[in-house]
Write an enzyme that holds these catalytic residues in place. Structure first.
Site, PDB file in Angstrom:
ATOM      1  N   CYS A  12      37.997  50.656  40.196  1.00 25.08           N
ATOM      2  CA  CYS A  12      39.175  51.359  40.709  1.00 25.08           C
ATOM      3  C   CYS A  12      39.685  52.306  39.631  1.00 25.08           C
ATOM      4  CB  CYS A  12      40.249  50.335  41.047  1.00 25.08           C
ATOM      5  SG  CYS A  12      40.706  49.380  39.599  1.00 25.08           S
ATOM      6  N   HIS A  75      45.081  44.513  32.899  1.00 27.91           N
ATOM      7  CA  HIS A  75      45.935  43.502  33.542  1.00 27.91           C
ATOM      8  C   HIS A  75      47.364  43.506  33.000  1.00 27.91           C
ATOM      9  CE1 HIS A  75      42.001  41.167  34.058  1.00 27.91           C
ATOM     10  NE2 HIS A  75      42.407  41.499  35.257  1.00 27.91           N
ATOM     11  N   CYS A  97      47.167  49.108  33.467  1.00 24.84           N
ATOM     12  CA  CYS A  97      47.137  50.015  34.626  1.00 24.84           C
ATOM     13  C   CYS A  97      48.568  50.455  34.962  1.00 24.84           C
ATOM     14  CB  CYS A  97      46.520  49.295  35.816  1.00 24.84           C
ATOM     15  SG  CYS A  97      46.571  50.311  37.298  1.00 24.84           S
ATOM     16  N   HIS A 125      46.506  33.703  36.808  1.00 25.20           N
ATOM     17  CA  HIS A 125      45.857  35.007  36.585  1.00 25.20           C
ATOM     18  C   HIS A 125      46.586  35.764  35.466  1.00 25.20           C
ATOM     19  CE1 HIS A 125      44.373  39.065  37.306  1.00 25.20           C
ATOM     20  NE2 HIS A 125      43.385  38.513  37.983  1.00 25.20           N
ATOM     21  N   GLU A 127      47.259  38.791  35.021  1.00 28.38           N
ATOM     22  CA  GLU A 127      48.246  39.789  35.480  1.00 28.38           C
ATOM     23  C   GLU A 127      49.588  39.108  35.765  1.00 28.38           C
ATOM     24  OE1 GLU A 127      47.102  42.559  38.731  1.00 28.38           O
ATOM     25  OE2 GLU A 127      49.127  42.230  39.462  1.00 28.38           O
ATOM     26  N   ASN A 223      40.040  39.981  42.803  1.00 26.66           N
ATOM     27  CA  ASN A 223      39.875  40.920  43.928  1.00 26.66           C
ATOM     28  C   ASN A 223      38.480  40.824  44.534  1.00 26.66           C
ATOM     29  OD1 ASN A 223      38.287  43.585  43.087  1.00 26.66           O
ATOM     30  ND2 ASN A 223      39.422  42.906  41.308  1.00 26.66           N
ATOM     31  N   SER A 264      36.268  45.619  39.413  1.00 28.07           N
ATOM     32  CA  SER A 264      35.806  45.566  38.019  1.00 28.07           C
ATOM     33  C   SER A 264      34.280  45.539  37.918  1.00 28.07           C
ATOM     34  CB  SER A 264      36.423  44.352  37.322  1.00 28.07           C
ATOM     35  OG  SER A 264      36.285  43.202  38.116  1.00 28.07           O
TER      36      SER A 264
HETATM   37  S1  SF4 Z   1      43.635  47.960  37.818  1.00 29.08           S
HETATM   38 FE1  SF4 Z   1      44.513  46.754  39.448  1.00 29.08          FE
HETATM   39  S2  SF4 Z   1      46.421  47.769  39.913  1.00 29.08           S
HETATM   40 FE2  SF4 Z   1      45.232  49.209  38.734  1.00 29.08          FE
HETATM   41  S3  SF4 Z   1      44.171  50.511  40.226  1.00 29.08           S
HETATM   42 FE3  SF4 Z   1      42.827  48.775  39.718  1.00 29.08          FE
HETATM   43  S4  SF4 Z   1      43.233  47.193  41.255  1.00 29.08           S
HETATM   44 FE4  SF4 Z   1      44.926  48.666  41.270  1.00 29.08          FE
END
Ligand code: SF4
Length: 280
Positions: A12, A75, A97, A125, A127, A223, A264
């Site tokens: 992502c 995180h 992020c 977790h 995060e 995820n 990831s």
């Molecule tokens: S690191 Fe987490 S919050 Fe950031 S874009 Fe990726 S999934 Fe979304």
């Protein structure tokens, strides 16, 4: 075997950004070590590449020498990590992020205003541990509707609820409905990340059109495992970290395989799986 790839799969925005920032640091590093607090991402193969490049992973600040360069992973971390690393004169490379950072800001802001914080997510977790560290570790963390039955909410208090960025949208909505029936003064902040939503919706769409799904990603990646569960409800689904876990004899009965990957999972691992499937 025909292979179809989910419209949104793999790294992502936040992970891509964090991995690039960390790689740039390693490319330009001098003779001193570069440290990360915990694994950079929940993908062993990718983390190994960074270790080979010189990244040293530690699970606590106490194990990192003063004056070191410290990469804070995507995180995010608790507020006290910033304070403690500054007192150790560390050079911080903050790859948190921006979507996670936004949750830290919300939680700090509402906590400072006297709200009780509720976090929807997995208490273990990183995060969530990081987010909780922006309200003195006093948040109520819940991960199911059932858990709400065991909590007593006070009528005098105001509450603010946020979600783990990778939370399941349906579950979050159900939890909010139940919380609303128990709490008079509740502020809801849906902080589920759009990257997660996109990956989940693409996985659902593709699962409906193929004979089986292959979900690539770390076994500890929250995820990725959510994608596995979503796909499993629709078609036979295989959860793998790399192509080496694919079993040819179990796949031969399927004509069309769908492929998706957690946020990831690096592109090179996805490409290897696709090539392998095409050869079947
Ligand atoms: S690191 Fe987490 S919050 Fe950031 S874009 Fe990726 S999934 Fe979304």
């Amino acid at each position: 075997m025909k292979v179809r790839i989910a419209e949104n799969a793999g790294f992502c925005f936040g992970v891509k950004r964090a991995m690039k920032m960390a790689w740039d640091e390693l490319e330009n590093k001098d003779s001193n070590d570069v440290y990360s607090l915990g694994p950079l991402i929940h993908n062993k193969q990718a983390v190994d590449r960074y270790k080979e490049k010189g990244l040293v992973e530690k699970d606590s600040l106490d194990k990192i020498p003063n004056d070191s360069k410290l990469i804070i992973r995507s995180h995010g971390v608790a507020q006290k990590i910033y304070t403690e690393s500054k007192s150790k004169n560390m050079d911080i490379v903050d790859t948190t992020c921006p979507f996670v950072k936004k949750i830290h800001d919300i939680v700090k802001d509402f906590s400072d205003k006297g709200y009780k914080i509720i976090i929807v997510g997995n208490v273990n977790h990183p995060e969530i541990i990081g987010i909780n560290g922006w309200c003195n570790n006093e948040a109520i963390v819940i991960n199911s509707e059932k858990e709400i039955d065991n909590i007593s909410f006070s009528k005098e208090d105001k509450y603010c609820v946020v979600s783990q960025t990778t939370a399941n949208l349906e579950l979050f909505d159900k939890i909010i409905t139940k919380l609303k029936s128990k709490i008079e003064n509740l502020t809801v902040k849906n902080t589920i990340c759009f990257a997660t939503k996109e990956r989940q919706l693409s996985a659902i769409d593709l699962s409906k059109e193929v004979d089986c799904m292959i979900v690539i990603g770390g076994k500890h990646s929250s995820n990725t495992q959510k994608l596995v569960n979503i796909c499993k409800d629709i078609v036979p689904t295989f959860s793998i970290e790399t192509k080496d876990e694919l079993e040819k004899n179990k796949l031969q009965e399927f004509k069309v395989a769908g492929v998706t990957a957690g946020a990831s999972t690096p592109d090179w691992i996805i490409d290897e799986v696709i090539e392998y499937l095409k050869e079947i």
